[in-house]
Structure formats: structure tokens, C-alpha cells
Design a protein around this motif. Structure first.
Motif, PDB file in Angstrom:
ATOM      1  N   ILE A  27      -8.896  -1.249   0.819  1.00 49.65           N
ATOM      2  CA  ILE A  27      -7.965  -1.169   1.957  1.00 49.65           C
ATOM      3  C   ILE A  27      -8.345  -2.181   3.042  1.00 49.65           C
ATOM      4  CG2 ILE A  27      -7.243   0.283   3.925  1.00 49.65           C
ATOM      5  CD1 ILE A  27      -6.886   2.569   2.149  1.00 49.65           C
ATOM      6  N   ASP A  28      -9.639  -2.349   3.288  1.00 47.18           N
ATOM      7  CA  ASP A  28     -10.061  -3.257   4.361  1.00 47.18           C
ATOM      8  C   ASP A  28      -9.574  -4.683   4.138  1.00 47.18           C
ATOM      9  OD1 ASP A  28     -11.248  -1.165   5.541  1.00 47.18           O
ATOM     10  OD2 ASP A  28     -13.320  -1.713   4.997  1.00 47.18           O
ATOM     11  N   GLY A  77       6.470 -10.489   7.934  1.00 48.82           N
ATOM     12  CA  GLY A  77       5.514 -10.896   6.908  1.00 48.82           C
ATOM     13  C   GLY A  77       5.216  -9.779   5.922  1.00 48.82           C
ATOM     14  N   PRO A  78       4.898  -8.565   6.420  1.00 52.44           N
ATOM     15  CA  PRO A  78       4.605  -7.489   5.483  1.00 52.44           C
ATOM     16  C   PRO A  78       5.744  -7.220   4.485  1.00 52.44           C
ATOM     17  CG  PRO A  78       3.871  -6.874   7.665  1.00 52.44           C
ATOM     18  CD  PRO A  78       4.590  -8.187   7.805  1.00 52.44           C
ATOM     19  N   ASN A  96      -0.273   4.360   1.490  1.00 50.54           N
ATOM     20  CA  ASN A  96      -0.884   4.179   0.177  1.00 50.54           C
ATOM     21  C   ASN A  96      -2.373   4.504   0.246  1.00 50.54           C
ATOM     22  OD1 ASN A  96      -1.456   3.402  -2.405  1.00 50.54           O
ATOM     23  ND2 ASN A  96      -0.790   1.264  -2.186  1.00 50.54           N
ATOM     24  N   PRO A  97      -2.695   5.789   0.476  1.00 47.09           N
ATOM     25  CA  PRO A  97      -4.084   6.168   0.761  1.00 47.09           C
ATOM     26  C   PRO A  97      -5.047   5.889  -0.392  1.00 47.09           C
ATOM     27  CG  PRO A  97      -2.681   8.113   0.528  1.00 47.09           C
ATOM     28  CD  PRO A  97      -1.782   6.934   0.522  1.00 47.09           C
ATOM     29  N   PRO A 126      -1.489 -10.475  -1.161  1.00 50.00           N
ATOM     30  CA  PRO A 126      -2.205  -9.456  -1.928  1.00 50.00           C
ATOM     31  C   PRO A 126      -1.347  -8.955  -3.093  1.00 50.00           C
ATOM     32  CG  PRO A 126      -1.531  -8.593   0.219  1.00 50.00           C
ATOM     33  CD  PRO A 126      -1.228 -10.056   0.223  1.00 50.00           C
ATOM     34  N   GLU A 127      -2.020  -8.576  -4.188  1.00 49.83           N
ATOM     35  CA  GLU A 127      -1.264  -8.127  -5.363  1.00 49.83           C
ATOM     36  C   GLU A 127      -0.907  -6.643  -5.303  1.00 49.83           C
ATOM     37  OE1 GLU A 127      -3.196  -9.515  -8.906  1.00 49.83           O
ATOM     38  OE2 GLU A 127      -2.952 -11.603  -8.271  1.00 49.83           O
ATOM     39  N   ARG A 128      -1.639  -5.931  -4.471  1.00 50.52           N
ATOM     40  CA  ARG A 128      -1.294  -4.515  -4.259  1.00 50.52           C
ATOM     41  C   ARG A 128      -1.368  -4.251  -2.774  1.00 50.52           C
ATOM     42  NH1 ARG A 128      -3.414  -1.531  -9.296  1.00 50.52           N
ATOM     43  NH2 ARG A 128      -4.347  -3.247 -10.446  1.00 50.52           N
ATOM     44  N   MET A 129      -0.479  -3.439  -2.289  1.00 48.07           N
ATOM     45  CA  MET A 129      -0.592  -3.047  -0.874  1.00 48.07           C
ATOM     46  C   MET A 129       0.083  -1.712  -0.595  1.00 48.07           C
ATOM     47  SD  MET A 129       1.809  -5.921   0.970  1.00 48.07           S
ATOM     48  CE  MET A 129       2.331  -5.118   2.493  1.00 48.07           C
TER      49      MET A 129
END
Ligand code: ARG
Length: 566
Positions: A408-409, A448-449, A402-403, A563-566
Motif C-alpha cells: 500500500i505504501d 490522475g488516479p 482496497n484494504p 501501478p499495476e494494482r491499486m
């Protein structure tokens, strides 16, 4: 939220006079496969009371019970009565509850007014905070959050290993070979180096050991130089540990380590003397535990200095007086089983009837895969390095998948660290296991991911749909198998939390949230959510929203971010 199990029990109790509600409730089961219904009542034990075969009894009970708003039907099956709940009623009850409670869904006030101390992490200062410490740190943090969710008044304690003869050795080493500037820059690594040097030198020159003992005695007696050096070692160590706690998002209410009890030892020894349980043995004071099939507890050495176990006893007594705990929990590796058994017994012999309110929660070993880490001889694996590496690897994965993701950090930190924590908490804590980066960081499989990704997916659906109408949801449309399976998973959260608390097992929660994630993904793959049929779309969005909330609440209990987006 409606208690459908209670509805089932009531339906039986109303029609079968011979049976009491309590007993019925206790025997109700959840059938192993969902085709057999949502609850089952076994009739085998009733054969004696009714003087009939269990299948006959099941037949009769299922004919008698009345169906209604909450129960759809009851069917006999062998010696069981299987109950099917009313799907739309349950969907409404559950989804409404989750959405209205929000971040509080899954919590209860079960432990209200009761104080629980959770002691965890407790590393030794001046020593590496290494991969072995991760378990106590992460398991303890989650246990604390679970007790909190159950309404207990919790206190977290980091019982730092900041006292003992090793500090005499360190002081000698610093005075002989240490450069305070060099140490300041890289405290733990430098202190470790000179500590090892001390041991090498002491083999050639045993007098060093006496010198070290003398310095520890000086420290105990409040000598100024000894105190200054010791305090400095403690401060620089805590800065290093603090970095790891920050990465993990962990805070403690108290850092009262072993040194905190140094002035509370005489009192403890005094009580032991009063109870006549102290014995002399080669000049030292011991409590003989032979009668209890354990080696003696060494309380005070012949030079008067105290030991690890003495400080644990003093700490427990202090905590009882200071906090008046309902429960005092120690999340410490199973290698220390004997240590805890010994001193819990000593507390009992000292006449403290609250000794049984102290509980050791042990866990197994973690080891590292060959080749990845730690294998080079003598190399210690610092926890900080493991966490950093997890974040780095996650950054690479996200950049590939997901570039265009913003921040991102931050997301890589949440996912990388979350992955390590989740993996720690995914098994029964007593099991030994091998740490693997590849397995931990996988977005697929039971990781987890994967759960975080499911949460982000639910968030994404809700974002795309925009607002939905929360006030007029028609739950009667949520009756398809995938929808109902998901509703049933959501319903189980309060029970999962209560179970995890009763067993001090965070993995009950991690397994639970995995089931929710799987049920959601099945629903997601088989059904379109953003559709023209407004009624169905609205109800499905409510279900997605409730799932998002349940996953987030569960991950929070594990100490994992969502996180809401990943
Ligand atoms: N500092 C000890 C160690 O690193 C663990 C302390 C455990 N807690 C306790 N109250 N004994 O091994």
C-alpha cells in the motif's frame, strides 16, 4: 503503423488529376462526430478550379475514388467527401504496432541529432521550495520527456538561484545570529528565519545593507570565509531540494546554477563593450532597450557586481558553446516574461544569431484553496509537505477501497504524487489555477488516479485471462463501435506527442491519455472480455494489452507512474 490519412489523400490524388497530394493532405479534416466518418475532405475551395458547386464536386469525387483494403467507403455530404476506413484493417495496424513497439510506442526519431536544453525548477537556495515551484518542476520534467520521446538529445538543467546580493545578507545574518548546528537540523526554515531577521534589523540599522553588499563582493572575489559559508548554505539546501526531487522521480543532468557563471561574466561584459551597447548610467552599466520599448537591462552595478540578468546572458552563451544546442528552453513563470524578453534582445544586440533558439516557456500562477493550506498569515507552503499530505490522503483512500492491497505504501506514493503531477499538467500551462486536494485525489472525474485506475484495471483483466495468443489474432472481429473507438484513440498517440512537443504543452498528452482511459472504460463496461468465443476473446485481450501499454507510455511522458494494482 499505416497512415490512413495518407491513404485517403492518395485515393483522391489518384483519381483527381487537378489536385496535388500535398494540398489534399493539408486540407483533410477529422469530422466532429464519428457518424460522419473517420476523415473528411472539404471541397469548398475547389469550386473555382472546377467551376462547380462544392456539393457537386464532393459527389463526383466520392464516385471516383476506389475502395479497397484500407478504405471502406467514401460518401458525399454537402460540400464534403466523408471517408470511412476499413475497421479491421485499422485495428490490426494499430494494435500490432502498439504491442510490437511496447514502451517505444509513441516515440519517434524526428529530433535525431539535435540537442535541446530544458531548464526547469531552478529554485533559490536557502529559500523554501514551495508550492509555487511545483509548476516549473513538473511542466519542465514533462517537456523534457516529450522532447526525448521525439528523438531529441536532451539535457536538463537546474539553474539554481545560488548567487546574488541575498547571499551577502545571509552571510551577515549567519555570522550575527546563526547557530550552524540549529541550521544544519532544519536548514531552510532556519535560514529563512534569520533572513527575515536581517530585513527587520536592516530597517533600523541601514549599515547592515552595506555590510551585506561587502560580503557579496567578497564572495565574488573568492574570499575564503565567504566561499565556505556560501557553499555550506548551498549544500544543505540541495539536500532538502533533493528530497522533493526524489519524491517526484526527477533528476537533472546539470545543477549549474547562477554561481557557475560568476567567472564567465567579464567575457560577456567584454562582448557588450566591443559591440558598444553598454552605457553608463549613475555609475552602473546598462544596455538601453528604449528603442525596443523595454526598460534598460542593468548589467553591472556601480560596485562592479553583476546581476540575475547578467548571469542569464552568460549562461546562454556558455550553453551555446558547450552544448551547441538546437533549442534552449526555459520553463519559468510568466511573471518573468519581461526579464526574458529583455535579455533575449540583449543577446541579439550582442550579435548572437542564435538568440532565437532560446525560448521562454511561461506558465500561470497556482494558488491554494482558502482554508486548506497556506492561509495563515506568513505561513509558507512547502512543496514537500504538500506531496506528503497527498500520499497520506491517498493511503487513507486506498485502505478504505482496497484494504488487502499489497505494498500500500508504494502504491499510495505512486498515486498520491501522480495525482498532484497530473493535475498540474491537465490544463493549458498559461492558465492560473487553484490547487485542491479533493479534486486532485478523486478516483473519478478527470484526474490522475482515474487514469492510473484504468491502467490497473487493464492489467487486472490481462492477469485474470492469463496468456493470450499474440501470434494469431483475428482483428476482423474488432469492429463494434466501442472497440473501434478505442482503436482510433490508440492510433493518435504519436500525433499527440508530436503536437505536445511543437507547442511545449504537456497537457496535450494528459488530455490524450484521458480520452484513451474514457474510451477504454466505455469498451470495458459494454463488453465482456473473458468469454468462451476464443477468437473474440483473443482479439479483445490484444486490444486491452495495447491500451495498457498506451496509457503507461503516456503517463511516463508526464512523469507519472503506472501501478499495476491499486
Ligand atoms: N531562481 C529563479 C526564481 O526562483 C528562477 C530562475 C529561472 N531561470 C532563469 N534562467 N532565469 O525565481
Amino acid at each position: 503503423m499505416r497512415d490512413y490519412k495518407l491513404d485517403v489523400a492518395n485515393a483522391i490524388a489518384q483519381k483527381v488529376e487537378e489536385l496535388e497530394l500535398e494540398g489534399i493532405l493539408e486540407s483533410i479534416e477529422v469530422p466532429p462526430n464519428k457518424e460522419m466518418g473517420d476523415y473528411a475532405f472539404p471541397c469548398f475551395k475547389l469550386a473555382k478550379i472546377f467551376r462547380k458547386a462544392p456539393n457537386m464536386i464532393a459527389q463526383e469525387i466520392s464516385e471516383k475514388v476506389e475502395n479497397g483494403e484500407y478504405l471502406e467507403r467514401a460518401e458525399p455530404a454537402g460540400g464534403y467527401v466523408n471517408f470511412f476506413v476499413n475497421k479491421s484493417s485499422m485495428a490490426k495496424s494499430v494494435v500490432d504496432e502498439v504491442i510490437s513497439k511496447g514502451a517505444d510506442y509513441g516515440k519517434s526519431d524526428f529530433g535525431k541529432g539535435k540537442k535541446v536544453i530544458v531548464e526547469f525548477s531552478s529554485p533559490n537556495i536557502a529559500k523554501p521550495f514551495h508550492i509555487g515551484h511545483i509548476r516549473s518542476t513538473v511542466i519542465g520534467n514533462s517537456i523534457h520527456k516529450i522532447y526525448d520521446a521525439m528523438g531529441y538529445d536532451t539535457v536538463t538543467v537546474n539553474h539554481l538561484g545560488d548567487y546574488g546580493t541575498q547571499f551577502g545578507k545571509l552571510i551577515v545574518a549567519i555570522k550575527k545570529w546563526g547557530d550552524e548546528k540549529v541550521i544544519q537540523e532544519n536548514p531552510i526554515k532556519e535560514l529563512l528565519k534569520i533572513y527575515i531577521k536581517f530585513h527587520d534589523e536592516a530597517e533600523k540599522e541601514p549599515a547592515l545593507e552595506d555590510e551585506a553588499r561587502m560580503w557579496f563582493k567578497k564572495l565574488e572575489d573568492g574570499d575564503e570565509e565567504a566561499q565556505r559559508l556560501w557553499k555550506w548554505i548551498r549544500d544543505v539546501s540541495l539536500i532538502e531540494f533533493g528530497r522533493v526531487y526524489d519524491m517526484l522521480g526527477i533528476k537533472f543532468d546539470s545543477y549549474a546554477g547562477e554561481s557557475f557563471y560568476s567567472d564567465k561574466m567579464d567575457k560577456i561584459v567584454g562582448i557588450m563593450e566591443d559591440k558598444s551597447i553598454l552605457k553608463k548610467s549613475e555609475g552602473a552599466d546598462i544596455v538601453d532597450l528604449e528603442e525596443h520599448s523595454m526598460p534598460p537591462a542593468l548589467i553591472r552595478k556601480s560596485d562592479g557586481s553583476t546581476l540575475y540578468i547578467t548571469r542569464d546572458i552568460a549562461a546562454a552563451v556558455y550553453r551555446k558553446e558547450h552544448y551547441d544546442f538546437f533549442k534552449n528552453i526555459y520553463v519559468v513563470a510568466s511573471q518573468q516574461n519581461l526579464h526574458f524578453k529583455q535579455w533575449f534582445k540583449v543577446l541579439e544586440l550582442m550579435g548572437f544569431d542564435w538568440a532565437n533558439e532560446c525560448e521562454h516557456v511561461p506558465f500561470g500562477l497556482v494558488s491554494l484553496e482558502e482554508g486548506t493550506l497556506a492561509t495563515r498569515k506568513g505561513r509558507v507552503v512547502f512543496l514537500e509537505d504538500v506531496l506528503k499530505k497527498a500520499v497520506e490522503k491517498t493511503t487513507d483512500i486506498i485502505k478504505e477501497k482496497n484494504p488487502n492491497l499489497e505494498n500500500i505504501d508504494q502504491v499510495a506514493r505512486q498515486v498520491g504524487i501522480g495525482a498532484v503531477i497530473f493535475q498540474e499538467l491537465y490544463n493549458n500551462r498559461i492558465k492560473d489555477y487553484t490547487f485542491s486536494f479533493d479534486r486532485t485525489l478523486s478516483f473519478e472525474g478527470e484526474t490522475g488516479p482515474y487514469v492510473q485506475y484504468t491502467h490497473a484495471r487493464a492489467c487486472s483483466v490481462l492477469r485474470k485471462a492469463g496468456e493470450y495468443d499474440k501470434d494469431s489474432i483475428d482483428y476482423s472481429v474488432l469492429t463494434a463501435a466501442d472497440e473501434f473507438d478505442l482503436v482510433k484513440e490508440l492510433e493518435k498517440m504519436p500525433k499527440a506527442v508530436a503536437d505536445a512537443c511543437a507547442k511545449n504543452e504537456p497537457h496535450v498528452v494528459s488530455r490524450y491519455v484521458m480520452d484513451v482511459a474514457k474510451a477504454f472504460n466505455k469498451f470495458y463496461h459494454n463488453n465482456q472480455i473473458i468469454i468462451d468465443d476464443e477468437t473474440l476473446k483473443n482479439a479483445r485481450l490484444a486490444l486491452v494489452d495495447a491500451t495498457r501499454q498506451t496509457i503507461k507510455n503516456s503517463l511516463t511522458l508526464l512523469g507519472v507512474e503506472s501501478p499495476e494494482r491499486m
